[in-house]
Design a protein around this motif. Structure first.
Motif, short mmCIF file in Angstrom:
data_model
loop_
_atom_site.label_atom_id
_atom_site.label_comp_id
_atom_site.label_asym_id
_atom_site.label_seq_id
_atom_site.Cartn_x
_atom_site.Cartn_y
_atom_site.Cartn_z
N TYR A 1 -93.25 -83.25 -3.26
CA TYR A 1 -93.97 -83.34 -2.00
C TYR A 1 -93.93 -82.01 -1.25
O TYR A 1 -92.90 -81.31 -1.29
N PRO A 2 -95.00 -81.67 -0.54
CA PRO A 2 -94.98 -80.45 0.27
C PRO A 2 -93.86 -80.44 1.31
O PRO A 2 -93.36 -79.37 1.67
N GLU A 3 -93.46 -81.62 1.77
CA GLU A 3 -92.38 -81.68 2.74
C GLU A 3 -91.07 -81.12 2.20
O GLU A 3 -90.25 -80.58 2.95
N GLN A 4 -90.87 -81.22 0.88
CA GLN A 4 -89.67 -80.64 0.28
C GLN A 4 -89.72 -79.12 0.34
O GLN A 4 -88.70 -78.46 0.54
N VAL A 5 -90.90 -78.57 0.15
CA VAL A 5 -91.08 -77.12 0.26
C VAL A 5 -90.83 -76.67 1.69
O VAL A 5 -90.15 -75.67 1.94
N ASP A 6 -91.39 -77.41 2.64
CA ASP A 6 -91.19 -77.08 4.06
C ASP A 6 -89.71 -77.11 4.41
O ASP A 6 -89.20 -76.23 5.11
N ALA A 7 -89.00 -78.13 3.91
CA ALA A 7 -87.57 -78.24 4.20
C ALA A 7 -86.80 -77.06 3.62
O ALA A 7 -85.88 -76.52 4.25
N PHE A 8 -87.17 -76.64 2.41
CA PHE A 8 -86.48 -75.51 1.79
C PHE A 8 -86.76 -74.22 2.57
O PHE A 8 -85.86 -73.38 2.74
N ALA A 9 -87.99 -74.06 3.02
CA ALA A 9 -88.33 -72.88 3.83
C ALA A 9 -87.51 -72.86 5.11
O ALA A 9 -87.03 -71.81 5.55
N ARG A 10 -87.33 -74.02 5.74
CA ARG A 10 -86.51 -74.09 6.96
C ARG A 10 -85.05 -73.78 6.67
O ARG A 10 -84.35 -73.18 7.49
N LEU A 11 -84.59 -74.19 5.50
CA LEU A 11 -83.22 -73.88 5.08
C LEU A 11 -83.02 -72.37 4.97
O LEU A 11 -82.02 -71.81 5.46
N LEU A 12 -83.98 -71.70 4.36
CA LEU A 12 -83.89 -70.24 4.22
C LEU A 12 -84.00 -69.55 5.58
O LEU A 12 -83.32 -68.55 5.84
N GLU A 13 -84.83 -70.09 6.43
CA GLU A 13 -84.95 -69.53 7.78
C GLU A 13 -83.62 -69.63 8.53
O GLU A 13 -83.21 -68.68 9.22
N ALA A 14 -82.93 -70.76 8.38
CA ALA A 14 -81.64 -70.93 9.04
C ALA A 14 -80.63 -69.90 8.53
O ALA A 14 -79.84 -69.35 9.31
N PHE A 15 -80.66 -69.62 7.22
CA PHE A 15 -79.73 -68.63 6.66
C PHE A 15 -80.06 -67.24 7.22
O PHE A 15 -79.14 -66.48 7.56
N GLU A 16 -81.34 -66.92 7.30
CA GLU A 16 -81.73 -65.61 7.85
C GLU A 16 -81.24 -65.45 9.28
O GLU A 16 -80.71 -64.39 9.66
N LYS A 17 -81.41 -66.47 10.08
CA LYS A 17 -80.99 -66.38 11.48
C LYS A 17 -79.47 -66.26 11.58
O LYS A 17 -78.96 -65.50 12.42
N THR A 18 -78.75 -66.96 10.73
CA THR A 18 -77.29 -66.90 10.74
C THR A 18 -76.79 -65.49 10.47
O THR A 18 -75.81 -65.03 11.06
N HIS A 19 -77.48 -64.78 9.57
CA HIS A 19 -77.03 -63.45 9.16
C HIS A 19 -77.85 -62.31 9.78
O HIS A 19 -77.65 -61.14 9.40
#
Length: 432
Positions: free
Chosen positions: A195-213
């Motif tokens: 599902y596209p929602e899984q892709v969106d969730a993964f993108a948000r996961l990567l965004e969270a890592f970027e913000k953390t670092h």
């Protein structure tokens, strides 16, 4: 001098201005959704190595094992050409370049696998393997021994393994950051997307890592593996894969076809699960159309027929792999998977033969276009783009040398890159 024509118009300038204003949102949408190819190198293959098997010498080991396979089963250009059916004039150039490639850069893209090739393990064991992968990849880039592209494939975003996949990704990326930062060639692969929602969730996961670092937004991209029928055709009849590209928010870098999971999903019998099955052709055609112009690249899958055993059996497997790779290249799938060191001699043989066979004709056509010279083919900017892209891919993988390309085209690499990445208006100005 002929008579000067009188130029007359009927429409007021305000009409053109109004039309342009009304299409401004469309112009912006085209630029956002279809930015074109990124112009970066695309590896010709991706090698998958289980997380517990990945070691500091994996890349060199694959090259040495591939060279040993050549020494045992095709020790010279003539014998290798006879197995694959190479033309006499290609035998030596291809064979010598294959051996040189295996010595210099045996693997172009490596993925440490924590999914199917790794399987379920105790959490502590997978944590340690992910941390080791980060350390070894960081060391390889620091020492200059890395493949051009390296990364991991974590478990998918389905409920049963989601938390484990997220943790493995976190351990791996955090390990890279602590080792000095993310390497330029880092690639992440998200498998079994439905599902596209899984892709969106993964993108948000990567965004969270970027913000953390404190990383730049969009620094982390990823490949989407197409391994289920639902990723091609959604329940509402739309092409789900096109929606997945958009759901990635500009982070998607590739669509990778999963030969065996996708075939099994459709009920294809094991004996017929192959990258040239009609079901595979359909899936990849949809992927190709969905990705066109978006900057997302499409990769073919793999063959599970391994070139091992007696020479006759190895030769049969080589012919199969060579034929599948040539078939994929003709269909504009410039990347595929290799599952065994014995596959990479025929991967490079197929790639090198593909580019060297068409090299002189492509160079001559591009030279005529660049010089506005005549010929028996009338080429347009879109064709010049394809011709220069062909030559650039040949240069990147080692099939061609810049000196021979310059000699036949009169162009520099910068010239080729300019033709390969024209502005949108340049391609549509002819009205074609």
């Amino acid at each position: 001098m002929g008579q000067q024509e009188k130029v007359a118009t009927s429409l007021a300038g305000a009409v053109s201005e109004e039309i342009s204003a009304s299409l401004a949102p469309v112009d912006a949408e085209l630029e956002r959704r279809y930015p074109g190819d990124p112009g970066t190198r695309q590896p010709v293959h991706t090698v998958y190595v289980p997380g517990d098997a990945f070691a500091a010498d994996t890349l060199r080991s694959w090259g040495d094992r591939a060279l040993a396979a050549l020494d045992e089963h095709a020790p010279d250009a003539a014998s290798f050409a006879a197995v694959l059916g190479l033309a006499d004039d290609l035998a030596e150039p291809v064979y010598s370049r294959v051996r040189a490639k295996l010595e210099r850069e045996p693997v172009e893209d490596l993925r440490v696998d924590f999914e199917d090739g790794y399987g379920p393990r105790p959490d502590a064991e997978e944590d340690e393997a992910a941390a080791r992968a980060a350390r070894l990849i960081a060391e390889a880039y620091e020492k200059g021994t890395a493949a051009p592209y390296m990364g991991i494939r974590m478990k998918c975003m389905e409920a049963a393994v989601r938390d484990r996949g997220i943790r493995t990704l976190d351990v791996f990326l955090t390990g890279l950051m602590e080792a000095g930062g993310l390497p330029e060639g880092l690639v992440l692969t998200l498998p079994k997307v439905t599902y596209p929602e899984q892709v969106d969730a993964f993108a948000r996961l990567l965004e969270a890592f970027e913000k953390t670092h404190g990383l730049d937004a969009g620094r982390l991209g990823f490949e989407i593996q197409i391994e289920t029928s639902q990723s091609i055709l959604a329940t509402d009849g739309t092409a789900a894969v096109a929606r997945m590209i958009q759901a990635a928010g500009g982070r998607a870098t590739g669509l990778h076809y999963g030969t065996f999971d996708y075939s099994a999903c459709l009920g294809v019998s094991a004996a017929y699960q192959a990258s040239d099955h009609p079901a595979a052709d359909h899936a990849k055609a949809v992927m190709q159309v969905a990705a066109a112009g978006t900057g997302v690249r499409v990769s073919d899958g793999s063959t599970n027929v391994l070139p091992v055993g007696p020479t006759a059996k190895v030769h049969d497997a080589w012919r199969l792999h060579y034929g599948l790779t040539r078939r994929a290249l003709a269909r504009a799938y410039y990347q595929g998977w290799d599952m065994h060191p014995g596959h990479i001699p025929t991967r490079y043989a197929a790639v090198f033969a593909f580019y060297r066979e068409g090299f002189e004709q492509a160079a001559a056509r591009l030279a005529r276009y660049a010089n506005r010279a005549g010929g028996d083919v009338m080429d347009e900017p879109a064709t010049a783009k394809a011709l220069s892209g062909y030559l650039l891919r040949g240069l990147d993988c080692g099939a061609l040398d810049i000196a021979e390309v310059a000699r036949l085209t009169g162009l520099t690499r910068a010239d080729l890159e300019g033709f390969a990445a024209p502005r949108r208006g340049d391609l549509t100005a002819s009205g074609k």
